[in-house]
Design a protein around this motif. Structure first.
Motif, PDB file in Angstrom:
ATOM      1  N   MET A  27       7.215   4.120 -14.845  1.00 50.11           N
ATOM      2  CA  MET A  27       7.156   5.626 -14.256  1.00 50.11           C
ATOM      3  C   MET A  27       7.953   6.467 -15.114  1.00 50.11           C
ATOM      4  SD  MET A  27       7.986   4.256 -10.448  1.00 50.11           S
ATOM      5  CE  MET A  27       8.479   2.659 -10.529  1.00 50.11           C
ATOM      6  N   GLU A  28       7.497   7.857 -15.367  1.00 52.07           N
ATOM      7  CA  GLU A  28       7.942   8.757 -15.956  1.00 52.07           C
ATOM      8  C   GLU A  28       8.511  10.007 -15.157  1.00 52.07           C
ATOM      9  OE1 GLU A  28       4.868   9.991 -18.523  1.00 52.07           O
ATOM     10  OE2 GLU A  28       4.722   8.048 -19.916  1.00 52.07           O
ATOM     11  N   ARG A  29       8.150  10.047 -14.066  1.00 50.72           N
ATOM     12  CA  ARG A  29       8.295  10.944 -13.009  1.00 50.72           C
ATOM     13  C   ARG A  29       9.065  10.952 -11.668  1.00 50.72           C
ATOM     14  NH1 ARG A  29       5.401  16.025 -13.444  1.00 50.72           N
ATOM     15  NH2 ARG A  29       5.680  15.967 -11.237  1.00 50.72           N
ATOM     16  N   GLU A  80      13.180   2.991  -8.350  1.00 50.16           N
ATOM     17  CA  GLU A  80      13.660   1.781  -7.992  1.00 50.16           C
ATOM     18  C   GLU A  80      13.114   1.401  -6.770  1.00 50.16           C
ATOM     19  OE1 GLU A  80      17.799  -0.980  -8.045  1.00 50.16           O
ATOM     20  OE2 GLU A  80      18.106   1.040  -8.423  1.00 50.16           O
ATOM     21  N   LEU A  81      13.103   2.287  -5.830  1.00 47.84           N
ATOM     22  CA  LEU A  81      12.356   1.807  -4.535  1.00 47.84           C
ATOM     23  C   LEU A  81      10.770   1.423  -4.745  1.00 47.84           C
ATOM     24  CD1 LEU A  81      11.964   2.129  -1.377  1.00 47.84           C
ATOM     25  CD2 LEU A  81      11.383   4.590  -1.830  1.00 47.84           C
ATOM     26  N   ILE A  82      10.022   2.355  -5.586  1.00 49.93           N
ATOM     27  CA  ILE A  82       8.786   1.855  -5.674  1.00 49.93           C
ATOM     28  C   ILE A  82       8.642   0.376  -6.363  1.00 49.93           C
ATOM     29  CG2 ILE A  82       6.691   2.618  -6.829  1.00 49.93           C
ATOM     30  CD1 ILE A  82       7.558   5.575  -6.520  1.00 49.93           C
ATOM     31  N   GLU A  83       9.677   0.083  -7.143  1.00 52.00           N
ATOM     32  CA  GLU A  83       9.463  -1.251  -7.535  1.00 52.00           C
ATOM     33  C   GLU A  83       9.755  -2.105  -6.622  1.00 52.00           C
ATOM     34  OE1 GLU A  83      12.455  -1.358 -10.956  1.00 52.00           O
ATOM     35  OE2 GLU A  83      10.903  -0.280 -12.398  1.00 52.00           O
ATOM     36  N   GLY A  84      10.728  -1.975  -5.831  1.00 55.12           N
ATOM     37  CA  GLY A  84      10.935  -2.917  -4.672  1.00 55.12           C
ATOM     38  C   GLY A  84       9.636  -3.106  -3.561  1.00 55.12           C
ATOM     39  N   LEU A  85       8.837  -1.990  -3.447  1.00 56.56           N
ATOM     40  CA  LEU A  85       7.909  -2.152  -2.496  1.00 56.56           C
ATOM     41  C   LEU A  85       6.833  -2.795  -3.402  1.00 56.56           C
ATOM     42  CD1 LEU A  85       7.799   1.672  -1.067  1.00 56.56           C
ATOM     43  CD2 LEU A  85       8.581  -0.329  -0.026  1.00 56.56           C
ATOM     44  N   GLY A  94       0.715  -1.110   0.099  1.00 58.64           N
ATOM     45  CA  GLY A  94       0.101  -0.119  -0.032  1.00 58.64           C
ATOM     46  C   GLY A  94       0.843   1.174   0.050  1.00 58.64           C
ATOM     47  N   LEU A  95       2.169   1.339   0.700  1.00 57.23           N
ATOM     48  CA  LEU A  95       2.902   2.261   0.864  1.00 57.23           C
ATOM     49  C   LEU A  95       3.522   2.494  -0.824  1.00 57.23           C
ATOM     50  CD1 LEU A  95       4.594   4.533   2.203  1.00 57.23           C
ATOM     51  CD2 LEU A  95       6.254   2.732   2.672  1.00 57.23           C
ATOM     52  N   GLY A  96       3.900   1.646  -1.281  1.00 56.65           N
ATOM     53  CA  GLY A  96       4.531   1.591  -2.706  1.00 56.65           C
ATOM     54  C   GLY A  96       3.377   2.186  -3.711  1.00 56.65           C
ATOM     55  N   ALA A  97       2.038   1.562  -3.608  1.00 49.55           N
ATOM     56  CA  ALA A  97       1.139   2.172  -4.616  1.00 49.55           C
ATOM     57  C   ALA A  97       0.777   3.501  -4.220  1.00 49.55           C
ATOM     58  CB  ALA A  97      -0.094   1.300  -4.192  1.00 49.55           C
ATOM     59  N   THR A  98       0.965   3.981  -3.078  1.00 47.52           N
ATOM     60  CA  THR A  98       0.695   5.355  -2.551  1.00 47.52           C
ATOM     61  C   THR A  98       1.744   6.190  -3.046  1.00 47.52           C
ATOM     62  OG1 THR A  98      -0.689   4.815  -0.545  1.00 47.52           O
ATOM     63  CG2 THR A  98       0.381   7.117  -0.799  1.00 47.52           C
ATOM     64  N   LEU A  99       2.878   6.015  -2.838  1.00 49.10           N
ATOM     65  CA  LEU A  99       4.102   6.589  -3.441  1.00 49.10           C
ATOM     66  C   LEU A  99       4.015   6.855  -5.079  1.00 49.10           C
ATOM     67  CD1 LEU A  99       7.134   5.701  -0.991  1.00 49.10           C
ATOM     68  CD2 LEU A  99       5.550   7.516  -0.954  1.00 49.10           C
ATOM     69  N   TYR A 100       3.721   5.492  -5.497  1.00 46.50           N
ATOM     70  CA  TYR A 100       3.603   5.565  -7.210  1.00 46.50           C
ATOM     71  C   TYR A 100       2.619   6.924  -7.538  1.00 46.50           C
ATOM     72  CZ  TYR A 100       2.914   3.842 -11.683  1.00 46.50           C
ATOM     73  OH  TYR A 100       2.736   3.886 -13.273  1.00 46.50           O
ATOM     74  N   GLU A 101       1.459   6.618  -6.900  1.00 51.33           N
ATOM     75  CA  GLU A 101       0.440   7.764  -7.265  1.00 51.33           C
ATOM     76  C   GLU A 101       0.718   9.037  -7.183  1.00 51.33           C
ATOM     77  OE1 GLU A 101      -4.395   8.719  -6.485  1.00 51.33           O
ATOM     78  OE2 GLU A 101      -3.571   6.610  -6.701  1.00 51.33           O
ATOM     79  N   ALA A 102       1.461   9.438  -5.795  1.00 53.93           N
ATOM     80  CA  ALA A 102       1.957  10.754  -5.256  1.00 53.93           C
ATOM     81  C   ALA A 102       2.929  11.263  -6.569  1.00 53.93           C
ATOM     82  CB  ALA A 102       2.625  10.728  -4.059  1.00 53.93           C
ATOM     83  N   VAL A 103       3.821  10.469  -7.064  1.00 58.12           N
ATOM     84  CA  VAL A 103       4.879  11.092  -8.047  1.00 58.12           C
ATOM     85  C   VAL A 103       4.262  10.825  -9.605  1.00 58.12           C
ATOM     86  CG1 VAL A 103       6.218   8.992  -8.297  1.00 58.12           C
ATOM     87  CG2 VAL A 103       7.279  11.256  -8.214  1.00 58.12           C
ATOM     88  N   GLU A 104       3.635   9.714  -9.669  1.00 60.71           N
ATOM     89  CA  GLU A 104       3.172   9.711 -11.181  1.00 60.71           C
ATOM     90  C   GLU A 104       1.632  10.288 -11.375  1.00 60.71           C
ATOM     91  OE1 GLU A 104       4.805   8.456 -13.752  1.00 60.71           O
ATOM     92  OE2 GLU A 104       6.491   8.445 -12.519  1.00 60.71           O
TER      93      GLU A 104
END
Length: 304
Positions: free
Chosen positions: A236-238, A244-249, A201-211
């Motif tokens: 990811m574009e942004r 790489e962190l988000i991919e790991g999460l 959930g943290l990874g998906a949240t960070l993804y949306e925050a930045v993308e």
């Protein structure tokens, strides 16, 4: 009398609505005893709900308050009180002048990687504190993350479907609780929630925050569930420093997913940077430790 200006428990006067979700409405209120502003969450109860459903909803609300109250951390909303209004429990919480991360992304657009790293570090720390207290959030998403107006705090809120150790489930067989766009693949497949599910959930949240969009959102529930379980996230574009962190999460295999400790270390190194250094000192140790952190204790070499 409308809800506005209503006095709850002879103490909390509702002043204006702050937000409305599927389970309840959050109001700004005045604590007339202590002379401070608080937030009050009032439940929605649909006319068609039977007594069993209402009882389950009320107990879920009380459990939300108990779960949050178990955690002492600046990144977790503080629960002050639980009061009854027309037989329904209402949660009285600290008031944080803020907007949700979801609102910020929707209204202002995606955040810069450095800003996301700072907020993400606070989220990871808050989730670690929750897990240490025996509480799984189970619904980590942008709507449940508050960004304070002064920029000083990132606060995790809404423990409405949290699971505490030693408690029984409040869901019916086959019922899925949570938000499909941020739920881990193991939960999609009927597995139990775990700390690793909150990591997802943290990874998906960070993804949306930045993308600016959830990583697996599709046009239907079924398509989203399939993408979560079987497809990589959209490229990811942004994300820059956070890619790489988000991919790991968002590793689909729990054994390969980064832990909150690793995420917090990574985010501490990423906060404030503009581009990912080719040899970031905090990068390789974090990545190298991922598998070991998830390795079952039985697999470890015996001591002595």
């Amino acid at each position: 009398m409308t809800d506005e200006d209503r006095l709850l428990a002879g103490r909390y006067r509702l002043t204006r609505q702050l937000g409305r979700g599927g389970m309840g409405t959050v109001w700004l209120a005045e604590d007339t005893l202590l002379g401070r502003r608080v937030a009050v969450k009032k439940l929605h109860v649909a006319p068609h709900q039977d007594d069993e459903e209402r009882t389950r909803l009320y107990e879920r609300t009380r459990r939300e308050a108990r779960s949050a109250a178990r955690i002492s951390h600046p990144g977790v909303i503080v629960v002050h009180d639980v009061v009854e209004e027309e037989g329904r429990p209402c949660i009285v919480m600290e008031y944080v002048p803020s907007r949700s991360l979801g609102d910020v992304v929707r209204e202002d657009g995606p955040l810069a990687p450095g800003d996301v790293a700072r907020s993400g570090r606070a989220m990871a720390s808050a989730l670690r504190a929750a897990h240490a207290a025996g509480v799984l959030h189970r619904d980590v998403k942008p709507a449940n993350v508050l960004l304070s107006e002064d920029g000083e705090r990132t606060v995790l809120t809404d423990f409405g479907i949290a699971a505490a150790s030693g408690t029984t489930t409040l869901t019916r067989t086959g019922e899925f609780v949570g938000s499909i766009n941020y739920a881990a693949p193991e939960r999609m497949q009927g597995g139990e929630s775990s700390p690793a599910s909150d990591v997802w959930g943290l990874g998906a949240t960070l993804y949306e925050a930045v993308e600016g969009v959830a990583p697996f959102r599709r046009s239907s529930w079924v398509e989203t569930a399939y993408a979560t379980a079987s497809e990589p996230p959209r490229p990811m574009e942004r994300a820059g420093v956070l890619g790489e962190l988000i991919e790991g999460l968002l590793a689909k295999d729990v054994a390969e997913r980064l832990t909150l400790e690793q995420a917090e270390e990574w985010l501490a190194g990423a906060a404030g940077t503009v581009a990912l250094p080719s040899q970031a000192p905090w990068r390789e140790p974090v990545r190298a430790a991922a598998a070991a952190a998830h390795r079952p204790a039985a697999a470890a070499a015996p001591s002595g």
